[in-house]
Design a protein around this motif. Structure first.
Motif, PDB file in Angstrom:
ATOM      1  N   THR A  46     -10.296   2.549  -2.055  1.00  6.09           N
ATOM      2  CA  THR A  46     -10.714   3.858  -2.555  1.00  6.09           C
ATOM      3  C   THR A  46     -12.213   4.027  -2.396  1.00  6.09           C
ATOM      4  O   THR A  46     -12.701   5.095  -1.989  1.00  6.09           O
ATOM      5  CB  THR A  46     -10.309   4.029  -4.021  1.00  6.09           C
ATOM      6  OG1 THR A  46      -8.882   3.928  -4.144  1.00  6.09           O
ATOM      7  CG2 THR A  46     -10.755   5.379  -4.555  1.00  6.09           C
ATOM      8  N   LYS A  89      -6.560  -1.508  -4.112  1.00  5.84           N
ATOM      9  CA  LYS A  89      -6.779  -0.073  -4.311  1.00  5.84           C
ATOM     10  C   LYS A  89      -8.243   0.257  -4.592  1.00  5.84           C
ATOM     11  O   LYS A  89      -8.789   1.198  -4.007  1.00  5.84           O
ATOM     12  CB  LYS A  89      -5.899   0.454  -5.446  1.00  5.84           C
ATOM     13  CG  LYS A  89      -6.087   1.960  -5.663  1.00  5.84           C
ATOM     14  CD  LYS A  89      -5.193   2.542  -6.728  1.00  5.84           C
ATOM     15  CE  LYS A  89      -5.435   4.045  -6.837  1.00  5.84           C
ATOM     16  NZ  LYS A  89      -4.586   4.685  -7.862  1.00  5.84           N
ATOM     17  N   TRP A 124      -2.367   6.710  -1.864  1.00  8.94           N
ATOM     18  CA  TRP A 124      -3.613   6.841  -2.607  1.00  8.94           C
ATOM     19  C   TRP A 124      -3.404   7.319  -4.035  1.00  8.94           C
ATOM     20  O   TRP A 124      -4.219   7.017  -4.924  1.00  8.94           O
ATOM     21  CB  TRP A 124      -4.548   7.814  -1.880  1.00  8.94           C
ATOM     22  CG  TRP A 124      -4.936   7.351  -0.515  1.00  8.94           C
ATOM     23  CD1 TRP A 124      -4.472   7.813   0.679  1.00  8.94           C
ATOM     24  CD2 TRP A 124      -5.864   6.300  -0.194  1.00  8.94           C
ATOM     25  NE1 TRP A 124      -5.044   7.130   1.727  1.00  8.94           N
ATOM     26  CE2 TRP A 124      -5.905   6.199   1.222  1.00  8.94           C
ATOM     27  CE3 TRP A 124      -6.650   5.434  -0.954  1.00  8.94           C
ATOM     28  CZ2 TRP A 124      -6.721   5.265   1.886  1.00  8.94           C
ATOM     29  CZ3 TRP A 124      -7.456   4.511  -0.304  1.00  8.94           C
ATOM     30  CH2 TRP A 124      -7.494   4.432   1.090  1.00  8.94           C
ATOM     31  N   THR A 166       0.786  -1.238   0.000  1.00 11.12           N
ATOM     32  CA  THR A 166       0.000   0.000   0.000  1.00 11.12           C
ATOM     33  C   THR A 166       0.818   1.289   0.000  1.00 11.12           C
ATOM     34  O   THR A 166       0.497   2.225  -0.734  1.00 11.12           O
ATOM     35  CB  THR A 166      -0.940   0.043   1.223  1.00 11.12           C
ATOM     36  OG1 THR A 166      -0.156  -0.004   2.426  1.00 11.12           O
ATOM     37  CG2 THR A 166      -1.926  -1.105   1.195  1.00 11.12           C
ATOM     38  N   GLY A 222      -4.737   4.702   7.196  1.00  7.72           N
ATOM     39  CA  GLY A 222      -4.823   5.273   5.855  1.00  7.72           C
ATOM     40  C   GLY A 222      -3.604   6.086   5.486  1.00  7.72           C
ATOM     41  O   GLY A 222      -3.299   6.266   4.300  1.00  7.72           O
ATOM     42  N   LYS A 261     -12.970   4.619   1.216  1.00  2.27           N
ATOM     43  CA  LYS A 261     -12.572   5.968   1.605  1.00  2.27           C
ATOM     44  C   LYS A 261     -13.621   6.994   1.183  1.00  2.27           C
ATOM     45  O   LYS A 261     -13.915   7.952   1.912  1.00  2.27           O
ATOM     46  CB  LYS A 261     -11.221   6.314   0.971  1.00  2.27           C
ATOM     47  CG  LYS A 261     -10.670   7.675   1.379  1.00  2.27           C
ATOM     48  CD  LYS A 261      -9.354   7.969   0.672  1.00  2.27           C
ATOM     49  CE  LYS A 261      -8.796   9.319   1.086  1.00  2.27           C
ATOM     50  NZ  LYS A 261      -7.588   9.688   0.326  1.00  2.27           N
TER      51      LYS A 261
END
Length: 366
Positions: free
Chosen positions: A274, A270, A262, A75, A257, A277
């Motif tokens: 995403t 991802k 990102w 990540t 996070g 989020k």
């Protein structure tokens, strides 16, 4: 798993001589404490402690473009750091669950050394191997290296006596020599205190551990086990896989996070992360501090006005504060904030607690 099947670390004989109490952890027989968890904990906060955490995994990803490959899988964004820097990162599934959290040592564009958790090393290696491009190899080096952590305000003075570099930025590392043998020295740790992690080869780990024990004790510190390691990391609010992170607990829910790149083109999970989020996680990790006598433990219900709003993921007695503390996943819909009062169901007894924002104590991480 029987005691006969548990793996011993490279310095097991030294732990036996030091009178350690042992317990199984991730398939290893690990020293839990020596002089007592509270004494070891306070030594790390006030002076210095040394831990043998050689059960931690080790894996080498090498070959042309190895760092680029790792960056497209895990990540965090290795582009934020460079060679001779280490980075906290996560290995996720495509659904956003966490296979493991680990430290990535960026050695060069063609070499990344990984330190995952003991029980998850094989899973991380398997996932990377399955996705690796031609020319990039992933080698499990779990029993090729030891890991020794020197933590506390006095850690610099102790490590300096080994004759290895100590003046480096937080999360930086250097490859040095001790007694003519290679050892990787990194400015990191899992206690919140100023500290170092040293990675000697497996065969040389016991000699280095014994040397550190002598130096630490001469400096007024203690040898410390997994018991103190757990109370120290809980005071800091640091996640432990299987507690605050898991296949069912995402980085966003665990407030990790910040360890997600990102803006990267890709990393495992991802799309799912995403999407989470954008709508916000359904639950988030909070600190819980007991206001009455009592110690919350993992898996206990958190209530507000008699209504269940979450569950504890870790709980312990804080030697620094002298009270019970816990980490808990709290429903976002409860809209709890620091200072709000809740109760934890401790074996049928309602323990009055306060929501806090970790860390529970103030320390000098860097």
């Amino acid at each position: 798993m029987s005691a006969a099947e548990l793996v011993h670390g490279p310095a097991h004989g030294a732990h036996v001589e030091l009178g350690a109490t042992f317990a199984p952890f991730g398939g290893w027989e690990m020293p839990v404490s020596y002089s007592g968890v509270v004494a070891e904990h306070k030594a790390v906060r006030q002076s210095v402690g040394v831990f043998d955490v050689s059960h931690l995994g080790k894996a080498l990803v090498s070959g042309p473009g190895a760092a680029e490959f790792v960056n497209g899988a895990l990540t965090n964004d290795l582009g934020r750091v460079g060679p001779a820097k280490a980075q906290y990162t996560l290995c996720c599934t495509e659904s956003g669950g966490v296979v493991d959290d680990l430290i990535a040592y960026y050695v060069s564009p063609d070499e990344v050394f990984l330190v995952p958790n003991a029980a998850n090393t094989a899973a991380v290696v398997a996932a990377l191997t399955a996705d690796a491009p031609d020319g990039v190899s992933v080698i499990d080096q779990h029993r090729d290296f030891g890991v020794l952590a020197v933590q506390g305000p006095g850690s610099r003075a102790i490590v300096e006596q080994l004759g290895v570099p100590v003046d480096m930025e937080y999360m930086a590392f250097v490859d040095a020599l001790w007694n003519g043998k290679p050892v990787r020295v990194c400015r990191t740790g899992y206690t919140g205190e100023h500290g170092y992690e040293l990675l000697p080869d497996w065969a040389g780990t016991e000699a280095l551990f014994r040397a550190l024990v002598e130096l630490v004790r001469a400096g007024g510190g203690e040898v410390a086990g997994l018991g103190a390691r757990d109370t120290l990391r809980t005071e800091m609010g640091y996640p432990l896989h299987g507690h605050e992170l898991s296949l069912d607990i995402s980085p966003l829910q665990a407030r990790c996070g910040w360890a997600v790149g990102w803006k990267k083109d890709r990393f495992w999970g991802k799309a799912a992360l995403t999407a989470e989020k954008e709508v916000g996680p359904s639950r988030v990790l909070r600190g819980v501090k007991a206001l009455d006598r009592g110690v919350p433990r993992q898996g206990q219900t958190v209530l507000r006005d008699g209504v269940a709003v979450g569950v504890t993921t870790s709980g312990t007695f804080s030697p620094s504060l002298g009270i019970g503390i816990a980490l808990a996943l709290i429903d976002s819909s409860a809209e709890l904030a620091a200072g709000d009062l809740v109760e934890v169901d401790v074996r049928g007894r309602a323990l009055r607690c306060e929501i806090v924002a970790p860390p529970f104590v103030s320390v000098n991480t860097k």
